[in-house]
Design an enzyme around this catalytic site. Structure first.
Site, PDB file in Angstrom:
ATOM      1  N   ASP A 273      72.062  41.251  44.335  1.00 12.36           N
ATOM      2  CA  ASP A 273      72.752  40.910  45.582  1.00 12.36           C
ATOM      3  C   ASP A 273      71.806  40.128  46.498  1.00 12.36           C
ATOM      4  OD1 ASP A 273      74.112  40.797  47.976  1.00 12.36           O
ATOM      5  OD2 ASP A 273      74.388  42.964  48.181  1.00 12.36           O
TER       6      ASP A 273
ATOM      7  N   HIS B 125      60.091  33.222  28.247  1.00 11.67           N
ATOM      8  CA  HIS B 125      60.332  34.590  27.773  1.00 11.67           C
ATOM      9  C   HIS B 125      59.044  35.384  27.553  1.00 11.67           C
ATOM     10  CE1 HIS B 125      62.484  37.944  26.286  1.00 11.67           C
ATOM     11  NE2 HIS B 125      63.412  37.325  25.593  1.00 11.67           N
TER      12      HIS B 125
END
Length: 459
Positions: A382, A166
């Site tokens: 995508d 993170h």
């Protein structure tokens, strides 16, 4: 009838983990993280997951091969991800851009997407099998910064799972990287948004000087430790807030709060119900830490393509007595004020505090951390097979202690309505009290039909 997600068990066959390095040589250099990035509260790994349906137009194409090749090409542009973190003087984190690569795992599972159920929501069954923790890979320093597993399903769909250090990026930053991988997988020669490092833009000033109040970094006093009671029998409940539930809660708001955001409303509601359910003593101080995206707060704006952490743990605090005895609007007002406190100056002040105080962890005692990922666009990535059926956190919380954090995640219920899913973890008896409190607030709608609001599981 397909098994419910909580009872679903399946086997995953994984290949040996490999390192995927940039497809071309990249600079060997040292890049400092910002003073927002390297605070103690971000030194952990965060798991994310995306589910994809089979697309007949992609027949014969292997998602594992396509994504592995796209990652190598993307890492040419995002080459710091292929490096390793080192710690310097003052606990300052620096990426050594070694070009070693990220961990990649190829896998197959004997399960179909349909078996996960109509409404995909965390925590996902067997998620540790879908995002395997390679031994020795999970450290913050001197370890790979990304771990990615692509798992083919029996239905020819697939699951893309990612574990991120993170300190490198927040949700918008990692989505930017994933979008780039998707573009490369679909044939692009370069990402449409080029990555920008420039972490110096969020470094502390010289000399550093704290100009704002940061109760989120209060120092913990030994005799104030209050923790959530944790037992082996934790209950997990995913609450779906659709338009009906949100409008019902909004009716509790006084006139000046009618236009509060959905995040403020839901955060206040869950914080208050949770505090009541945990039987918190009236004099105890309770806090909700709102993760506030500060990208829009900077003038001039941060450059397009910046993929570091740009958020604050802004805190609302009060006593449990005041929170529980006052109307819901009281909690909403506290949350709204906490969010509004986050400005460019506030972020500069946090950076300065990190340097002055040695990069402390945010205050965890009696705190509840809420992160809104409804606009993070995890579901829009995508890789050639269209948008994901679900994209977002793997489980409802992060960190080692269950029940002290939650996400607000975009999703649909079994009726196909769009709304916000909030996974909650609590001891079983507290969960029962929590659901009763919430039901009281929503009693004008579906009083007897709990299934319309609550999806409860025990994992």
């Amino acid at each position: 009838m397909a098994p419910t997600p909580t009872s679903l068990v399946f086997k995953v066959r994984r290949c040996k983990p490999e390192l995927v390095a940039p497809a071309k040589p990249t600079p060997h250099e040292f890049k400092q993280l910002s003073d927002i990035d390297d605070q103690e509260g971000l030194r952990f790994q965060i798991p994310l997951i995306q589910f994809y349906k089979y697309d007949p137009l992609m027949k014969g194409r292997d998602p594992v091969r396509v994504i592995r090749e796209a990652l190598a090409k993307t890492l040419v542009f995002y080459y710091p991800f292929a490096g390793r973190l080192r710690e310097g003087p003052g606990r300052k984190l620096v990426v050594e851009c070694t070009g070693e690569g990220i961990i990649f795992i190829e896998a197959d599972a004997d399960v179909t997407l349909e078996q996960f159920g109509d409404s995909l929501q965390p925590p996902f069954p067997c998620w540790e099998e879908l995002l395997f923790d390679v031994p020795g890979s999970g450290g913050i320093l001197n370890c790979p910064l990304l771990l990615i597993q692509v798992t083919r399903l029996k239905c020819e769909g697939f699951i893309f799972a990612l574990r991120l250090n993170h300190t490198m990026s927040d949700a918008p930053g990692v989505v930017q990287f994933m979008m780039a991988v998707g573009e490369m997988a679909r044939g692009a020669s370069a990402p449409s948004i080029l990555p920008v490092w420039q972490r110096h833009l969020l470094q502390a000033r010289d000399p550093p000087h704290v100009t704002c109040t940061h109760r989120e970094y209060d120092e913990i006093v030994a005799d104030t430790i209050i923790s959530i009671p944790v037992d082996d029998n934790m209950a997990h409940c995913t609450i779906f807030f659709g338009p009906t539930e949100v409008s019902t809660l909004r009716r509790f708001m006084p006139h000046h709060l009618k236009q509060c955001s959905t995040f403020e409303l839901l955060t206040a509601c869950i914080w208050r119900c949770r505090t009541i359910a945990l039987h918190t003593k009236p004099h105890e101080v309770v806090r909700v830490l709102c993760i506030v995206n500060a990208r829009a707060k900077f003038d001039p704006p941060l450059p397009t393509g910046y993929y570091g952490n740009v958020f604050a743990f802004s805190v609302a605090l009060t006593t449990a007595g005041k929170l529980c005895e006052n109307p819901l609007g009281y909690a909403v007002e506290l949350v709204k004020k906490a969010k509004d406190n986050v400005t460019e100056e506030y972020m500069r002040s946090v950076s300065d505090l990190m340097v002055i105080k040695g990069r402390p962890h945010f205050y965890g005692v009696g705190s509840y951390v809420v992160s809104n990922v409804t606009r993070a666009r995890f579901g829009e990535v995508d890789y050639g097979w269209g948008k994901s059926v679900y994209g977002g956190p793997v489980k409802g919380e992060v960190g080692a202690i269950p029940g002290v954090s939650c996400f607000q995640i975009p999703g649909k219920n079994s009726k196909g309505e769009n709304g916000i899913m909030v996974p909650i973890s609590m001891p079983v008896q507290a969960m029962e009290r929590f659901l009763k409190q919430l039901d009281c607030l929503l009693k004008d709608q579906h009083v007897t039909d709990k299934k319309s609001k609550f999806i409860v599981s025990s994992l």
